[in-house]
Design an enzyme around this catalytic site. Structure first.
Site, short mmCIF file in Angstrom:
data_model
loop_
_atom_site.label_atom_id
_atom_site.label_comp_id
_atom_site.label_asym_id
_atom_site.label_seq_id
_atom_site.Cartn_x
_atom_site.Cartn_y
_atom_site.Cartn_z
N HIS A 356 -8.04 21.66 0.89
CA HIS A 356 -8.99 21.59 2.00
C HIS A 356 -8.41 21.94 3.35
O HIS A 356 -9.13 21.95 4.35
CB HIS A 356 -9.59 20.18 2.10
CG HIS A 356 -10.66 19.92 1.11
ND1 HIS A 356 -11.98 20.25 1.35
CD2 HIS A 356 -10.62 19.40 -0.13
CE1 HIS A 356 -12.70 19.91 0.29
NE2 HIS A 356 -11.90 19.40 -0.62
N LYS A 544 -19.22 17.19 15.00
CA LYS A 544 -18.16 17.21 13.99
C LYS A 544 -17.08 16.25 14.45
O LYS A 544 -17.16 15.73 15.57
CB LYS A 544 -17.57 18.62 13.83
CG LYS A 544 -17.21 19.30 15.16
CD LYS A 544 -16.81 20.76 14.99
CE LYS A 544 -17.93 21.70 14.69
NZ LYS A 544 -17.97 22.13 13.30
N ARG A 545 -16.08 15.98 13.63
CA ARG A 545 -15.00 15.12 14.08
C ARG A 545 -14.36 15.69 15.34
O ARG A 545 -14.34 16.91 15.55
CB ARG A 545 -13.94 14.96 12.98
CG ARG A 545 -14.35 14.01 11.88
CD ARG A 545 -14.66 12.63 12.40
NE ARG A 545 -13.47 11.90 12.76
CZ ARG A 545 -12.89 10.98 11.98
NH1 ARG A 545 -13.42 10.66 10.82
NH2 ARG A 545 -11.80 10.36 12.37
N LYS A 550 -10.84 21.84 16.64
CA LYS A 550 -12.28 22.09 16.68
C LYS A 550 -12.77 22.43 18.10
O LYS A 550 -13.91 22.83 18.30
CB LYS A 550 -13.04 20.89 16.12
CG LYS A 550 -12.81 20.71 14.60
CD LYS A 550 -13.57 19.50 14.06
CE LYS A 550 -13.32 19.25 12.59
NZ LYS A 550 -14.23 20.01 11.70
N THR A 652 -18.90 22.74 7.01
CA THR A 652 -20.19 22.67 6.33
C THR A 652 -21.30 22.38 7.34
O THR A 652 -22.46 22.68 7.09
CB THR A 652 -20.21 21.57 5.24
OG1 THR A 652 -19.69 20.36 5.80
CG2 THR A 652 -19.41 21.98 4.03
N LYS A 656 -25.38 23.58 7.55
CA LYS A 656 -26.55 22.73 7.78
C LYS A 656 -27.36 23.25 8.95
O LYS A 656 -28.60 23.30 8.91
CB LYS A 656 -26.12 21.29 8.08
CG LYS A 656 -25.32 20.61 6.99
CD LYS A 656 -24.70 19.29 7.54
CE LYS A 656 -23.59 18.79 6.64
NZ LYS A 656 -22.76 17.77 7.31
#
Ligand SMILES: *Cc1c(COP(=O)(O)O)cnc(C)c1O
Length: 809
Positions: A356, A544-545, A550, A652, A656
């Protein structure tokens, strides 16, 4: 079977009054929820038993998905939906004068995961059951899920998530199927006529008790099982009870230490933490899961162990459960008396591994000493696997002799779990094309040259049943009205929407659905934060986290820049925008917490500045979770997917949001690339460095963040505001962010990508002004989103890794 709203109403009232002993006119929302959920569980039970029996009789192959995390969210609506009862139930609840959402929200989210990895596991379970595939989950029943997040004076505060405070409606405790797991002790080696045997003694026993959760397939009869293990002390530990009073206290302490194993989920998904308790959790999951699988294999099949790989496949979600490799070896060697060669053959054909991440700080490497102390026999087996692996390299691959220290499973007193997982499995997959390519070409290059046939890609997916059909019923209805409802069973049929891209009335329909969802979410924003937002503004969503890679920081830097621009020129013509954030930071991740504080400080300032005249608003929603995501996503116009290229394995959230008609503003990273390939560059907003460029800078240097700071006025102004007290009294509040960028040379390329991000944002602003154009792009995205259903992903796993056939119950 309940089929109508009328019978549903009667059943709820009856359940309240007879089983729960509560007169209907005194029932609280919680009471109604309890009545309803127990009712639904009963409806499921018959098919659950029948599914289990069918699998037992049929002797077909079964898959077990081992994961330290299952981020399920709520199950009530999902179960109703899959049973075909959601509409009926909504109607019944309304007729009883309750608001359905108020009843459903009585269910506490099962937050047994951090983010993407745990949510993927949950989507996979839904797809397995919906595709009538015999596949089950195996995980831990943490007493505390991922922490609840609160903001206090703009700071994140973590509160325990005691989700089991009230009974969890969906689980069934199976005390009779408890198994023992052993820790510590020593291993005695005996030579029986030349055959070595190993005797584990003086160990501590932990009882693993399974709690089963039914996983209901979509309008079929399949109900698979998610088995969650809970740690308990075995009550027959009588050796503690001597004459001495202190024995009793020692016993209580011992009991506590055992129950500790399934006490809480580690709240960090991107930093390896070498805590012994975490190692205990991992072995606990693996040992309990394997024992129960083998018990039923032996009981029902009467087949030799050599047929195990024929009947059972074990998929491990990241390396967290990679101790399945030595644990399966241990069982086959020590308990079943197989030879090393026999045991190794079986193990390697049974286990498959999903990678991952390539973030080096996330790689699991356990100190040999810790493993030796906690799991002495397991350590011996890993050591032997390593010896044989290295010997094999030496003799069979002389060209790799110099690389043995790099490839070894044990080196420098640490065990590299990824190496163990690769060597001990028959399949290694990445989770998006670019991620698998990076594994093959870079991160696992040498393993790829050794075992090219093991490596494969399985691009992640999401269940369209939860993320579209359930989360966005209005959009789902509009889609079905246009193309019929076959897309629900075959999400690829969404492609039929391409015929409506230019259809003005369909555009308007989709537009009005989005507007409606935005109004609904605007109310939630108002209720939860007090902030009033304009539902005609662009809803720009970054959920998101919170993590450096990110790049929530890039987003907020751009917002600050926009704010500075507007303050200089308040009449500037921009499309009104609402920036929406949702993110939890790991409790020990100082930088991430500073970014939260920064975003909230900026939000407070902008939202209350009359000069801005509501052109921009910034909202940080508390406690990002599955249930909150289900409310934000249908209301999103823009999907922020702005990770530093090469760092986000797949993502992901991007899928969505796309499926709900949001346009991706993103880098060429993870599955963003595949989204862009499907919809076309012209139907997304792509910007920034490519993965190759980022990797080139990492390897060869050539990027100096300070040069950009010195030459770009926009950036220098924003950066300086971090340390000149602009956002409040404490001048030094954000100094760590400032120095992180300038002194550590901006490891996530925030400054480097700022300019192209700003340009892309400007294009978003311009494009949104042409509503028809925007709707064309949005519809195109929805049309192509079928590819990202986890039904597609799971079909690929089933066909290409597991060799799994569907079984109609
Ligand atoms: C989907 C999801 C994630 C993963 O989001 P990414 O954008 O892929 O990182 C994390 N948390 C929750 C609650 C989710 O539903």
């Amino acid at each position: 079977m309940i089929m109508t709203a009328e019978s549903m109403k009667e059943a709820i009232v009856d359940r309240l009054e007879t089983t729960l002993g509560i007169p209907f006119d005194q029932a609280t929302e919680r009471d109604i929820y309890v009545a309803l959920s127990t009712l639904v569980k009963e409806q499921v039970s018959k098919n659950w038993t029948r599914t289990t029996q069918t699998y037992k009789k049929q002797q077909e192959r079964q898959v077990y998905y081992f994961s330290m995390e299952f981020l399920l969210g709520r199950l009530i609506e999902n179960n109703l939906l899959n049973l075909g009862l959601l509409d009926v139930c909504n109607e019944a609840l309304q007729e009883l004068d309750f608001v359905p959402e108020e009843i459903y929200s009585q269910e506490h989210d099962a937050g047994l995961g951090n983010g993407g990895l745990g949510r993927l596991a949950a989507c996979f379970l839904d797809s397995l059951a919906s595709l009538e595939l015999p596949g089950h989950g195996c995980g831990i029943r943490y007493k505390y899920g991922l922490f609840r997040q609160r903001f206090v004076n703009g700071h994140q505060v973590e509160l325990p998530d005691y989700w089991l405070k009230e009974d969890y409606a969906w689980e069934t405790r199976r005390g009779e199927q408890a198994v023992e797991v052993r820790f510590g002790g020593t291993v005695e080696m005996n030579d029986n006529d030349g055959k070595l045997t190993f005797h584990h003694k003086d160990y501590e026993t932990v009882l693993a008790v399974p709690y089963d959760v039914p996983i209901v397939g979509y309008q079929n009869k399949t109900v698979n099982t998610l088995r969650l293990w809970s740690a308990e002390s075995s009550s027959d530990d009588f050796n503690f009870f001597g004459s001495d009073r202190t024995d009793y206290y020692n016993y209580l302490e011992y009991k506590r230490s055992i129950e500790q194993i399934s006490e809480f989920l580690y709240p960090d998904d991107s930093h390896f933490e070498g805590k012994v308790l975490r190692l205990k959790q991992q072995y606990f999951l693996v040992a309990a899961g394997l024992k129960s699988i083998l018990r039923s294999y032996k009981k029902k099949l009467g087949l030799p162990l050599s047929s195990l790989p024929e009947k059972i496949k074990i998929q491990i979600n990241d390396t967290h459960p990679s101790l399945v490799v030595p644990e399966l070896m241990r069982i086959l060697l020590d308990e079943e008396g197989l030879t090393w060669e026999e045991a190794w053959e079986i193990t390697r054909k049974t286990v498959a591994y999903t990678n991952h991440t390539t973030l080096s700080e996330a790689l699991e490497t356990w100190p040999t000493e810790m493993v030796r102390d906690l799991l002495p026999r397991i350590f011996m087996i890993i050591d032997e696997i390593n010896e044989r692996f290295c010997k094999g390299l030496w003799f069979d691959h002389p060209e790799l002799r110099d690389q043995i220290p790099e490839l070894a499973i044990i080196a420098y007193d640490t065990i590299r779990m990824a190496h163990l997982a690769i060597v001990g499995s028959f399949s290694v997959n990445g989770v998006a094309k670019i991620h698998t390519d990076i594994l093959k070409k870079k991160e696992m290059k040498m393993f790829y040259s050794l075992y090219p046939q093991k490596f494969n890609n399985k691009t992640n997916g999401i269940t369209h049943r939860r993320w579209l059909l359930h989360a966005n019923p209005e959009l789902s209805a509009a889609i079905s009205e246009a193309i019929g409802d076959k897309w629900i069973e075959h999400p690829k049929n969404l492609i039929g929407l391409l015929r409506y891209v230019d259809d003005k009335s369909f555009q308007e329909k989709i537009d009005s659905v989005k507007r409606y969802n935005k109004q609904q979410f605007a109310k939630i924003i108002r209720d939860q934060t007090g902030i009033i937002v304009d539902d005609h503004s662009i809803f720009d969503v970054h959920i998101k986290r919170l993590h450096g890679y990110k790049r929530q920081l890039l987003n907020i830097f751009h917002i600050i820049y926009l704010y500075n621009t507007l303050r200089e020129n308040p009449s500037l013509d921009i499309t009104p925008r609402t920036f929406i954030f949702g993110a939890k930071a790991a409790p020990g991740y100082h930088f991430a917490k500073q970014v939260i504080k920064l975003i909230i400080s900026v939000a407070d300032m902008i939202n209350s500045d009359p000069l801005i005249k509501n052109k921009i608003k910034v909202v940080f929603m508390e406690n990002y979770s599955v249930s909150l995501a289900e409310k934000i996503i249908p209301a999103a116009d823009v999907s922020e997917q702005i990770s530093t290229a090469s760092k986000e394995a797949s993502g992901t959230g991007n899928m969505k949001l796309m499926m709900n008609g949001a346009l991706t503003l993103g880098t060429l990273d993870g599955a963003n690339i595949e989204i862009k390939d499907m919809v076309g560059k012209e139907n997304s907003f792509i910007f920034g460095l490519s993965a190759d460029e980022v990797l080139h800078y990492y390897n060869h240097g050539g990027y100096v963040a300070r040069d950009i700071y010195n030459t770009d006025d926009r950036i220098r102004t924003v950066m300086d505001q971090l340390i000149n007290g602009f956002f409040g009294s404490d001048e030094m509040e954000f100094k760590d962010i400032y120095y992180n960028i300038l002194s550590n040379n901006d490891e996530y390329f925030v400054l480097k990508d700022f300019d192209s991000y700003e340009e892309a944002q400007e294009l978003v602003d311009q494009t949104y002004r042409n509503r028809s154009k925007w709707m064309q792009m949005s519809i195109t995205n929805i049309a192509h989103s079928g590819k990202f259903s986890s039904d597609r992903t799971i079909s690929e796993y089933a066909a290409e890794i597991w060799g799994l056939r569907s079984t109609t119950v």
